[in-house]
Motif scaffolding. Structure first.
Motif, short mmCIF file in Angstrom:
data_model
loop_
_atom_site.label_atom_id
_atom_site.label_comp_id
_atom_site.label_asym_id
_atom_site.label_seq_id
_atom_site.Cartn_x
_atom_site.Cartn_y
_atom_site.Cartn_z
N ALA A 41 0.87 -1.19 0.00
CA ALA A 41 0.00 0.00 0.00
C ALA A 41 0.90 1.23 0.00
O ALA A 41 2.09 1.14 0.32
CB ALA A 41 -0.91 0.00 1.23
N GLU A 42 0.31 2.35 -0.33
CA GLU A 42 1.01 3.63 -0.29
C GLU A 42 0.14 4.59 0.50
O GLU A 42 -1.06 4.68 0.28
CB GLU A 42 1.25 4.15 -1.71
N THR A 43 0.76 5.26 1.44
CA THR A 43 0.03 6.25 2.20
C THR A 43 0.99 7.37 2.58
O THR A 43 2.11 7.11 3.02
CB THR A 43 -0.65 5.65 3.45
N PHE A 109 11.24 -1.69 1.97
CA PHE A 109 11.37 -1.05 0.66
C PHE A 109 12.75 -0.42 0.50
O PHE A 109 12.92 0.55 -0.23
CB PHE A 109 10.25 -0.03 0.44
N GLY A 110 13.75 -0.99 1.16
CA GLY A 110 15.12 -0.51 1.06
C GLY A 110 15.76 -0.90 -0.27
O GLY A 110 15.09 -1.44 -1.16
N PRO A 111 17.04 -0.65 -0.40
CA PRO A 111 17.76 -0.89 -1.66
C PRO A 111 17.68 -2.34 -2.15
O PRO A 111 17.79 -2.59 -3.35
CB PRO A 111 19.20 -0.51 -1.32
N ALA A 112 17.50 -3.29 -1.26
CA ALA A 112 17.46 -4.70 -1.67
C ALA A 112 16.12 -5.10 -2.30
O ALA A 112 16.00 -6.18 -2.86
CB ALA A 112 17.74 -5.60 -0.47
N THR A 113 15.11 -4.24 -2.21
CA THR A 113 13.79 -4.56 -2.75
C THR A 113 13.57 -3.84 -4.08
O THR A 113 13.59 -2.62 -4.12
CB THR A 113 12.69 -4.16 -1.75
N ASP A 114 13.38 -4.63 -5.12
CA ASP A 114 13.10 -4.06 -6.44
C ASP A 114 11.60 -3.83 -6.57
O ASP A 114 10.82 -4.78 -6.52
CB ASP A 114 13.57 -5.00 -7.56
N TRP A 115 11.22 -2.55 -6.73
CA TRP A 115 9.80 -2.21 -6.85
C TRP A 115 9.69 -0.88 -7.57
O TRP A 115 10.65 -0.15 -7.74
CB TRP A 115 9.14 -2.14 -5.47
N SER A 116 8.47 -0.59 -8.00
CA SER A 116 8.19 0.70 -8.62
C SER A 116 6.74 1.06 -8.30
O SER A 116 5.94 0.21 -7.93
CB SER A 116 8.42 0.66 -10.12
N ALA A 117 6.45 2.35 -8.45
CA ALA A 117 5.07 2.80 -8.26
C ALA A 117 4.25 2.32 -9.44
O ALA A 117 4.59 2.56 -10.60
CB ALA A 117 5.01 4.31 -8.14
N PRO A 119 0.00 1.27 -10.89
CA PRO A 119 -1.31 1.93 -11.02
C PRO A 119 -1.82 2.40 -9.65
O PRO A 119 -1.64 1.72 -8.64
CB PRO A 119 -2.20 0.82 -11.60
N HIS A 120 -2.43 3.57 -9.64
CA HIS A 120 -2.99 4.19 -8.42
C HIS A 120 -1.92 4.44 -7.37
O HIS A 120 -2.24 4.54 -6.18
CB HIS A 120 -4.14 3.36 -7.86
N GLY A 121 -0.64 4.50 -7.79
CA GLY A 121 0.45 4.76 -6.85
C GLY A 121 0.84 3.59 -5.98
O GLY A 121 1.67 3.72 -5.08
N VAL A 122 0.25 2.42 -6.22
CA VAL A 122 0.52 1.24 -5.40
C VAL A 122 1.92 0.70 -5.70
O VAL A 122 2.29 0.55 -6.86
CB VAL A 122 -0.55 0.15 -5.68
N PRO A 123 2.71 0.39 -4.67
CA PRO A 123 4.01 -0.22 -4.90
C PRO A 123 3.84 -1.61 -5.53
O PRO A 123 3.10 -2.45 -5.01
CB PRO A 123 4.61 -0.35 -3.50
N VAL A 124 4.51 -1.83 -6.66
CA VAL A 124 4.47 -3.11 -7.36
C VAL A 124 5.87 -3.71 -7.30
O VAL A 124 6.85 -3.08 -7.72
CB VAL A 124 3.99 -2.97 -8.82
N LEU A 125 5.97 -4.93 -6.77
CA LEU A 125 7.24 -5.62 -6.61
C LEU A 125 7.67 -6.28 -7.91
O LEU A 125 6.83 -6.85 -8.63
CB LEU A 125 7.14 -6.67 -5.50
N ASP A 126 8.96 -6.27 -8.18
CA ASP A 126 9.52 -6.95 -9.35
C ASP A 126 9.82 -8.41 -9.01
O ASP A 126 10.07 -8.74 -7.84
CB ASP A 126 10.82 -6.28 -9.79
N GLY A 127 9.81 -9.27 -10.02
CA GLY A 127 10.22 -10.65 -9.86
C GLY A 127 9.20 -11.58 -9.27
O GLY A 127 9.52 -12.72 -8.93
#
Length: 180
Positions: A41-43, A109-117, A119-127
């Motif tokens: 989630a993003e808040t 969500f530190g440097p070891a976690t691959d993710w990007s914002a 749809p709707h600003g929700v964090p989406v994880l890679d892999g």
């Protein structure tokens, strides 16, 4: 055809049953293998997330799912306040990621976690094996937890290019790989 009648006398095989308790529930559910997901989630411009093994499909039409979260969890305020959430199905290659999002106080969500914002600003994880962004439709009180019901609005059943493989499972209190 009539349904068989329910027994009126307790069966001797049930006499050894334990009284209902949190320990009984935990012990029984250790025998239940569950898929592993990360909910995000993003808040307030900050990402939040946690590992969930309570993810369930509720309805295909409309496309609803559910999961639970404790109201004492560090991610609860973000889940409580967000209109949209991310649901990520983890692969067996992601035990460390599952552990990271399950650990209290971790920099999820530190440097070891691959993710990007997403749809709707929700964090989406890679892999991941697959992901959804969902709109929250209900937060139902259940003891010290909330059952979150959400409607899938977008996603990718193929996950991301680094994803693929087989699902990660939670069984006997540990993350496990699926065996043939």
């Amino acid at each position: 055809m009539t349904a068989p009648a329910a027994p009126t006398v307790p069966s001797p095989r049930f006499d050894a049953g334990l009284p209902g308790s949190p320990d009984l529930l935990r012990s029984v559910f250790r025998q239940h293998a569950a898929g592993v997901a990360v909910i995000t989630a993003e808040t307030g411009g900050r990402p939040a997330g946690f590992t969930a093994t309570s993810l369930n499909s509720v309805s295909a039409d409309p496309p609803l799912l559910s999961f639970t979260i404790g109201t004492g969890a560090s991610s609860w305020p973000a889940v409580r306040d967000s209109a949209y959430l991310g649901v990520h199905i983890l692969g067996e290659h992601q035990r460390e990621l599952a552990g990271l999002f399950a650990r209290s106080g971790a920099d999820r969500f530190g440097p070891a976690t691959d993710w990007s914002a997403g749809p709707h600003g929700v964090p989406v994880l890679d892999g991941v094996l697959a992901w959804l962004v969902c709109r929250v439709v209900a937060r139902v009180p259940a003891g010290e937890h909330r059952v979150i019901i959400a409607e899938a609005v977008t996603g990718d059943p193929a996950g991301s290019p680094a994803g693929g493989g087989r699902p990660l499972l939670y069984y006997q209190g540990r993350f496990n790989a699926l065996r043939d």
